[in-house]
Scaffold this motif. Structure first.
Motif, PDB file in Angstrom:
ATOM      1  N   LEU A 133       0.696  -1.235  -0.110  1.00 30.90           N
ATOM      2  CA  LEU A 133       0.098  -0.038  -0.182  1.00 30.90           C
ATOM      3  C   LEU A 133       0.837   1.267  -0.028  1.00 30.90           C
ATOM      4  CD1 LEU A 133      -2.730   1.451   0.155  1.00 30.90           C
ATOM      5  CD2 LEU A 133      -2.658   1.029   2.612  1.00 30.90           C
ATOM      6  N   LEU A 134       1.760   1.367   0.990  1.00 37.14           N
ATOM      7  CA  LEU A 134       2.789   2.401   0.983  1.00 37.14           C
ATOM      8  C   LEU A 134       3.535   2.520  -0.492  1.00 37.14           C
ATOM      9  CD1 LEU A 134       4.443   1.915   4.520  1.00 37.14           C
ATOM     10  CD2 LEU A 134       2.629   3.690   3.502  1.00 37.14           C
ATOM     11  N   LEU A 135       3.922   1.488  -0.960  1.00 32.56           N
ATOM     12  CA  LEU A 135       4.694   1.738  -2.141  1.00 32.56           C
ATOM     13  C   LEU A 135       3.774   2.273  -3.286  1.00 32.56           C
ATOM     14  CD1 LEU A 135       7.425   1.276  -3.585  1.00 32.56           C
ATOM     15  CD2 LEU A 135       6.730  -1.182  -3.994  1.00 32.56           C
ATOM     16  N   LYS A 136       2.555   1.924  -3.238  1.00 35.20           N
ATOM     17  CA  LYS A 136       1.458   2.078  -4.454  1.00 35.20           C
ATOM     18  C   LYS A 136       1.271   3.559  -4.258  1.00 35.20           C
ATOM     19  CE  LYS A 136      -2.893   1.148  -6.355  1.00 35.20           C
ATOM     20  NZ  LYS A 136      -4.246   0.095  -6.472  1.00 35.20           N
ATOM     21  N   LEU A 137       1.310   4.237  -3.152  1.00 30.56           N
ATOM     22  CA  LEU A 137       0.949   5.665  -2.543  1.00 30.56           C
ATOM     23  C   LEU A 137       2.137   6.429  -3.020  1.00 30.56           C
ATOM     24  CD1 LEU A 137      -0.877   5.314   0.817  1.00 30.56           C
ATOM     25  CD2 LEU A 137      -1.835   5.999  -1.430  1.00 30.56           C
ATOM     26  N   VAL A 138       3.373   6.096  -3.051  1.00 28.47           N
ATOM     27  CA  VAL A 138       4.716   6.816  -3.140  1.00 28.47           C
ATOM     28  C   VAL A 138       5.595   6.670  -4.456  1.00 28.47           C
ATOM     29  CG1 VAL A 138       4.614   7.534  -0.952  1.00 28.47           C
ATOM     30  CG2 VAL A 138       5.998   5.594  -1.644  1.00 28.47           C
ATOM     31  N   TYR A 139       4.980   5.514  -5.195  1.00 25.64           N
ATOM     32  CA  TYR A 139       5.680   5.156  -6.336  1.00 25.64           C
ATOM     33  C   TYR A 139       6.628   5.955  -6.710  1.00 25.64           C
ATOM     34  CZ  TYR A 139       6.623   1.273  -9.726  1.00 25.64           C
ATOM     35  OH  TYR A 139       7.369   0.580 -10.472  1.00 25.64           O
ATOM     36  N   PRO A 140       7.983   5.874  -6.880  1.00 23.29           N
ATOM     37  CA  PRO A 140       8.938   6.761  -7.482  1.00 23.29           C
ATOM     38  C   PRO A 140       9.328   5.882  -8.770  1.00 23.29           C
ATOM     39  CG  PRO A 140       9.932   5.587  -5.498  1.00 23.29           C
ATOM     40  CD  PRO A 140       8.663   4.963  -5.682  1.00 23.29           C
ATOM     41  N   GLU A 141       8.767   6.135  -9.802  1.00 23.61           N
ATOM     42  CA  GLU A 141       8.949   5.093 -10.968  1.00 23.61           C
ATOM     43  C   GLU A 141      10.552   5.412 -11.453  1.00 23.61           C
ATOM     44  OE1 GLU A 141       7.221   4.262 -15.234  1.00 23.61           O
ATOM     45  OE2 GLU A 141       6.070   5.542 -14.012  1.00 23.61           O
ATOM     46  N   ALA A 142      10.808   6.887 -11.574  1.00 23.39           N
ATOM     47  CA  ALA A 142      12.468   7.065 -12.134  1.00 23.39           C
ATOM     48  C   ALA A 142      13.343   6.353 -11.104  1.00 23.39           C
ATOM     49  CB  ALA A 142      12.372   8.693 -12.164  1.00 23.39           C
ATOM     50  N   LEU A 143      13.219   6.483  -9.962  1.00 25.34           N
ATOM     51  CA  LEU A 143      13.943   6.046  -8.976  1.00 25.34           C
ATOM     52  C   LEU A 143      14.095   4.469  -9.214  1.00 25.34           C
ATOM     53  CD1 LEU A 143      15.975   6.465  -6.573  1.00 25.34           C
ATOM     54  CD2 LEU A 143      14.107   6.348  -5.165  1.00 25.34           C
ATOM     55  N   ILE A 144      13.036   3.942  -9.183  1.00 25.91           N
ATOM     56  CA  ILE A 144      13.211   2.500  -9.498  1.00 25.91           C
ATOM     57  C   ILE A 144      13.622   2.175 -10.678  1.00 25.91           C
ATOM     58  CG2 ILE A 144      11.307   0.605  -9.772  1.00 25.91           C
ATOM     59  CD1 ILE A 144       9.442   1.805  -7.834  1.00 25.91           C
ATOM     60  N   GLU A 145      13.401   2.805 -11.778  1.00 23.70           N
ATOM     61  CA  GLU A 145      14.166   2.472 -12.894  1.00 23.70           C
ATOM     62  C   GLU A 145      15.616   2.495 -12.692  1.00 23.70           C
ATOM     63  OE1 GLU A 145      12.488   0.565 -15.342  1.00 23.70           O
ATOM     64  OE2 GLU A 145      11.163   0.513 -14.253  1.00 23.70           O
ATOM     65  N   GLU A 146      16.097   3.381 -12.278  1.00 26.13           N
ATOM     66  CA  GLU A 146      17.305   3.825 -11.928  1.00 26.13           C
ATOM     67  C   GLU A 146      18.386   2.769 -11.272  1.00 26.13           C
ATOM     68  OE1 GLU A 146      19.842   6.816  -8.850  1.00 26.13           O
ATOM     69  OE2 GLU A 146      18.478   7.791 -10.285  1.00 26.13           O
ATOM     70  N   ALA A 147      17.346   2.412 -10.238  1.00 28.26           N
ATOM     71  CA  ALA A 147      17.795   1.289  -9.294  1.00 28.26           C
ATOM     72  C   ALA A 147      17.981   0.025 -10.004  1.00 28.26           C
ATOM     73  CB  ALA A 147      17.142   1.107  -8.237  1.00 28.26           C
ATOM     74  N   ARG A 148      17.187  -0.311 -11.032  1.00 31.37           N
ATOM     75  CA  ARG A 148      17.027  -1.658 -11.736  1.00 31.37           C
ATOM     76  C   ARG A 148      18.344  -1.602 -12.569  1.00 31.37           C
ATOM     77  NH1 ARG A 148      12.470  -4.566 -12.613  1.00 31.37           N
ATOM     78  NH2 ARG A 148      10.981  -2.704 -12.295  1.00 31.37           N
ATOM     79  N   ARG A 149      18.902  -0.523 -13.195  1.00 33.68           N
ATOM     80  CA  ARG A 149      19.906  -0.480 -14.008  1.00 33.68           C
ATOM     81  C   ARG A 149      21.249  -0.239 -13.415  1.00 33.68           C
ATOM     82  NH1 ARG A 149      16.288   3.073 -16.446  1.00 33.68           N
ATOM     83  NH2 ARG A 149      17.414   4.851 -15.738  1.00 33.68           N
ATOM     84  N   HIS A 150      21.206  -0.046 -12.038  1.00 35.45           N
ATOM     85  CA  HIS A 150      22.439   0.435 -11.190  1.00 35.45           C
ATOM     86  C   HIS A 150      23.740  -0.876 -11.613  1.00 35.45           C
ATOM     87  CE1 HIS A 150      25.019   1.930  -8.131  1.00 35.45           C
ATOM     88  NE2 HIS A 150      25.095   0.611  -7.627  1.00 35.45           N
ATOM     89  N   GLU A 151      24.695  -0.341 -11.875  1.00 37.36           N
ATOM     90  CA  GLU A 151      25.936  -1.381 -11.933  1.00 37.36           C
ATOM     91  C   GLU A 151      26.510  -1.643 -10.436  1.00 37.36           C
ATOM     92  OE1 GLU A 151      28.559  -0.186 -14.677  1.00 37.36           O
ATOM     93  OE2 GLU A 151      27.148  -0.166 -16.456  1.00 37.36           O
TER      94      GLU A 151
END
Length: 390
Positions: A133-151
């Motif tokens: 629920l908290l993640l759905k409320l504050v979902y930081p899409e740009a940050l999440i995609e940045e983390a997914r690509r983090h080396e």
């Protein structure tokens, strides 16, 4: 002389914790090793989907059947997330694999009573729900995609388990090599957790001997109004967990000390929930996903754990299920007799010796394992991933 007496009492407390929980650990690790042997990693990834309610429920169920090691759980979460699984399902798996596992519930029952087992298992589901629920409320899409690509720089604290091949779990279970794979996974499980457990027992014993109950009562505001005490304890529990450095089920002995010292039910649950917030793991998140994502995860985890602990405290209080502090946990831990614990420790100790012997007779094929790891690591370098653990 008094100082030496306290040291002796601390060591006795640590030994008592090991004695009372030894058989539960062997049982839990054996079940975990069995599941790792017959449940392939690719099946877990397929079940996580895109983050819907059914996918989160599936991730929670798979996490409950997985390892209780916080470091291994974080490594699996990293792999699933970077291979495209939704953050919500990846985190649901991690929360469940550290709060809903069998050995954790049993050790809580043995040391602290069924109410804490219920609080941990029911609370594990509440944790996943609150986090989603908290993640759905504050979902930081740009940050999440940045983390997914983090080396990533450096390696994590994880390993690859050995899974038997086969079309169905029953077919895999009946294969002759299954016994060997279970023994290998059992040995790897112990290799990851024995330090956490040893530190947990040692720290728990010394805190019980050297820190007076009045100190814990003051920290958790035992004499304050429930309107202040309940939310405050939900906040202070994760802070204590973060500073103790002990994760996985190694924090249960410390939870028993907190409860014996006068901490509230919700405060102890918050401490137990926060095994994913210890400082070494925060550094792991930094290496996996970068500073910004690590900070976001720390905030999300803290809010989730504090809120869930408050919810569980209020619910158990309303139902009259909060256990009494009258039980002398210290006396229970320092009493040794020929009771059911003795016979269970003896039986499961023999099982552990047998599994270690099988593992020694059939050492893991490091060449094959290393080849798998090399291929997966090379693939992970291209995609920003690492090999999954079944």
């Amino acid at each position: 002389m008094s100082y030496l007496h306290q040291i002796g009492h601390a060591l006795l407390m640590s030994l008592g914790m090991m004695w009372q929980t030894g058989w539960t650990l062997v049982l839990g690790f054996t079940v975990s090793a069995l599941l790792q042997t017959v449940v392939p990693a690719d099946k877990m990834r397929e079940a996580l989907g895109r983050g819907g309610a059914k996918d989160i429920a599936a991730a929670t169920a798979l996490g409950a059947a997985s390892s209780s090691c916080s470091y291994a759980s974080a490594a699996i979460m990293r792999t699933l997330f970077k291979k495209g699984a939704a953050l919500s399902t990846s985190l649901a798996f991690m929360f469940a694999s550290t709060n809903l596992v069998l050995e954790l519930g049993i050790i809580l029952y043995v040391l602290m009573g069924w109410q804490f087992t219920a609080g941990e298992w029911i609370g594990g589901v509440v944790l996943v729900a609150v986090m989603s629920l908290l993640l759905k409320l504050v979902y930081p899409e740009a940050l999440i995609e940045e983390a997914r690509r983090h080396e990533e720089a450096g390696s994590g604290h994880h390993h690859m388990s050995m899974t038997v091949e086969g079309d169905t779990w029953w077919e895999r279970l009946r294969k002759p090599e299954t016994r060997v794979r279970i023994a290998q996974n059992f040995a790897m499980e112990w290799s990851m957790l024995w330090k956490d457990l040893l530190i947990g027992f040692a720290v728990g014993g010394f805190l019980a001997a050297f820190v007076p109950d009045a100190w814990w009562k003051a920290m958790f505001l035992q004499d304050a109004s429930p309107w202040i005490k309940v939310p405050f304890d939900g906040l202070i529990g994760p802070v204590v967990a973060c500073l103790t450095f002990v994760c996985s089920i190694g924090n249960v002995p410390l939870a028993a000390v907190l409860w014996a010292g006068g901490a509230s039910f919700g405060g102890v649950l918050a401490f137990l929930y926060a095994d994913l917030l210890v400082l070494p793991l925060l550094d792991v998140y930094r290496r996996y996903f970068g500073w910004r994502m690590a900070a976001f995860m720390a905030g999300l985890f803290f809010a989730t754990m504090a809120l869930s602990a408050v919810v569980m405290d209020l619910a158990f209080t309303a139902l009259g299920l909060v256990p009494s502090h009258d039980v002398d946990v210290r006396a229970r831990l320092t009493t040794f007799s020929l009771n059911y614990t003795f016979w269970l420790d003896l039986a499961f100790g023999a099982l552990a010796v047998y599994l270690f012997w099988v593992n020694r007779q059939h050492p893991m094929d490091h060449g094959h394992q290393g080849h798998q790891g090399h291929d997966a690591s090379r693939d992970g370098h291209r995609r920003g991933t690492a090999p999954a653990r079944a």
